[in-house]
Design a protein around this motif. Structure first.
Motif, PDB file in Angstrom:
ATOM      1  N   LYS A 229       5.131 -10.765  -7.247  1.00  0.00           N
ATOM      2  CA  LYS A 229       4.829  -9.363  -7.573  1.00  0.00           C
ATOM      3  C   LYS A 229       4.400  -8.569  -6.340  1.00  0.00           C
ATOM      4  O   LYS A 229       4.782  -7.413  -6.168  1.00  0.00           O
ATOM      5  N   ALA A 230       3.583  -9.179  -5.498  1.00  0.00           N
ATOM      6  CA  ALA A 230       3.127  -8.466  -4.298  1.00  0.00           C
ATOM      7  C   ALA A 230       4.310  -8.104  -3.410  1.00  0.00           C
ATOM      8  O   ALA A 230       4.369  -6.996  -2.855  1.00  0.00           O
ATOM      9  N   GLU A 233       6.198  -5.219  -5.048  1.00  0.00           N
ATOM     10  CA  GLU A 233       5.488  -3.950  -4.840  1.00  0.00           C
ATOM     11  C   GLU A 233       5.712  -3.437  -3.420  1.00  0.00           C
ATOM     12  O   GLU A 233       5.923  -2.232  -3.209  1.00  0.00           O
ATOM     13  N   ALA A 237       7.703   0.084  -2.372  1.00  0.00           N
ATOM     14  CA  ALA A 237       7.043   1.033  -1.476  1.00  0.00           C
ATOM     15  C   ALA A 237       7.932   1.344  -0.274  1.00  0.00           C
ATOM     16  O   ALA A 237       8.043   2.499   0.157  1.00  0.00           O
ATOM     17  N   SER A 247       8.345   8.960  -6.857  1.00  0.00           N
ATOM     18  CA  SER A 247       7.815   7.688  -7.348  1.00  0.00           C
ATOM     19  C   SER A 247       8.955   6.701  -7.524  1.00  0.00           C
ATOM     20  O   SER A 247      10.080   7.090  -7.860  1.00  0.00           O
ATOM     21  N   LEU A 263       5.511  -1.809 -12.491  1.00  0.00           N
ATOM     22  CA  LEU A 263       4.996  -1.667 -11.130  1.00  0.00           C
ATOM     23  C   LEU A 263       5.373  -0.273 -10.663  1.00  0.00           C
ATOM     24  O   LEU A 263       6.523   0.155 -10.832  1.00  0.00           O
ATOM     25  N   VAL A 265       4.878   2.795  -7.508  1.00  0.00           N
ATOM     26  CA  VAL A 265       4.409   3.334  -6.230  1.00  0.00           C
ATOM     27  C   VAL A 265       4.821   4.804  -6.210  1.00  0.00           C
ATOM     28  O   VAL A 265       6.007   5.117  -6.364  1.00  0.00           O
ATOM     29  N   THR A 280      -2.680   2.786 -14.634  1.00  0.00           N
ATOM     30  CA  THR A 280      -2.362   1.583 -13.880  1.00  0.00           C
ATOM     31  C   THR A 280      -3.640   0.970 -13.305  1.00  0.00           C
ATOM     32  O   THR A 280      -4.621   1.664 -13.038  1.00  0.00           O
ATOM     33  N   ASP A 282      -4.359  -1.367 -10.037  1.00  0.00           N
ATOM     34  CA  ASP A 282      -3.718  -1.909  -8.838  1.00  0.00           C
ATOM     35  C   ASP A 282      -2.199  -1.704  -8.873  1.00  0.00           C
ATOM     36  O   ASP A 282      -1.418  -2.583  -8.480  1.00  0.00           O
ATOM     37  N   GLY A 283      -1.784  -0.537  -9.375  1.00  0.00           N
ATOM     38  CA  GLY A 283      -0.371  -0.187  -9.377  1.00  0.00           C
ATOM     39  C   GLY A 283       0.461  -0.859 -10.442  1.00  0.00           C
ATOM     40  O   GLY A 283       1.700  -0.813 -10.400  1.00  0.00           O
ATOM     41  N   LYS A 284      -0.202  -1.470 -11.452  1.00  0.00           N
ATOM     42  CA  LYS A 284       0.516  -2.181 -12.516  1.00  0.00           C
ATOM     43  C   LYS A 284      -0.052  -1.805 -13.869  1.00  0.00           C
ATOM     44  O   LYS A 284      -1.251  -1.541 -14.001  1.00  0.00           O
TER      45      LYS A 284
END
Length: 306
Positions: A229-230, A233, A237, A247, A263, A265, A280, A282-284
């Motif tokens: 996932k990281a 993300e 981005a 977005s 997810l 950004v 969200t 942490d963006g989730k």
């Protein structure tokens, strides 16, 4: 001047199979139409073509001076870059009416169903053209894909009935098992570059003058993304930085749990809450029951940008 049937950019199975099925139909009623595509095949689409013995349609990015049947969209952002220099002969779609226009009258088959191939099946019936066994099998797979094996809220009784009839033509007794086989292919994401995953089913949308990118990955077990996932993300981005969207959203859809983790950004940290009523972290954010980008994600986002 040639005539082509072509789906949208970053084509999914509906776009590819739809181009093939529509071109065959048109050729049977006396029009010379060539199936084409605007991008590379997804693993699921390659699985479908391999299973039924078809080659991929011609990869063709420029259509200036050609004539087109547009499949599975009617938006300029999803069409060939030089679509304004082409002649649009027709549109076959199952989405909302987009912003493509034409200088001459055109044939339009747009129905509120779960898949463009359901509409194309209706066209075969209208013209009383028999569907070859192999094309029927591919059309069946495209409908199962777009409707998430009938779980999507976009699915209609017309989609289900078309699959039943196409299964008879193709000689497929257990089409739901075939659908699960397709989604197992979709779920094979390990060792795939992050950009390839993000772009596997990705569309840009113009929402009241604002560019929004939305991708979707459908799997049978969301835990497959736990270790990536990281990286996903970071990739969306980077994509936002390169393409300049307001977005970029990526839906990680679990077809068994029937929901999606979003997810996001973007330039507005409150966008998810404005559109979906959930903030969200942490963006989730988890969106329970959300399976359809077309019906459950795009409309609330458009309202947020109205």
């Amino acid at each position: 001047m040639s005539v082509y049937a072509v789906g949208h950019k970053v084509p999914d199975s509906d776009s590819i199979v739809g181009a093939i099925a529509l071109a065959y139909l048109k050729n049977q009623i006396g029009e010379e139409v060539i199936p084409a595509r605007l991008g590379e095949l997804s693993p699921e689409t390659q699985f479908i073509l391999d299973k039924f013995g078809f080659e991929a349609p011609e990869l063709k990015l420029s259509y200036a001076g050609d004539s087109l049947y547009i499949v599975d969209h009617s938006d300029i952002a999803l069409a060939p870059d030089d679509v304004a220099q082409a002649t649009i002969l027709g549109i076959v779609d199952h989405h909302k009416l987009g912003d493509l226009t034409s200088d001459t009258p055109l044939e339009c088959w747009i129905r509120p169903v779960g898949c463009s191939n359901t509409v194309i099946k209706m066209m075969y019936d209208f013209h009383n053209v028999e569907i070859p066994k192999e094309i029927a099998g591919m059309m069946l797979c495209a409908i199962l894909s777009d409707t998430v094996i009938f779980k999507s809220p976009t699915c209609t009784t017309a989609d289900i009935r078309c699959v039943e009839v196409l299964a008879e033509i193709a000689g497929i007794e257990d089409y739901k098992t075939l659908g699960m086989d397709m989604f197992k292919v979709k779920s094979a994401v390990l060792n795939t570059p992050m950009r390839d995953l993000v772009m596997r089913d990705f569309k840009n949308f113009n929402m009241n003058g604002t560019k929004i990118g939305i991708g979707q990955l459908e799997v049978i077990d969301l835990s497959i993304f736990d270790e990536m996932k990281a990286d996903l993300e970071a990739e969306i981005a980077l994509l936002k930085q390169e393409e300049g969207q307001h977005s970029v959203l990526l839906l990680l859809t679990d077809i068994m749990k029937e929901g999606s983790e979003l997810l996001i950004v973007g330039d507005d940290d409150g966008l998810a809450e404005k559109a979906f009523g959930k903030a969200t972290v942490d963006g989730k954010v988890w969106l329970d029951g959300v399976l359809s980008r077309k019906k459950q994600v795009v409309p609330p986002l458009e309202k947020a940008f109205a």
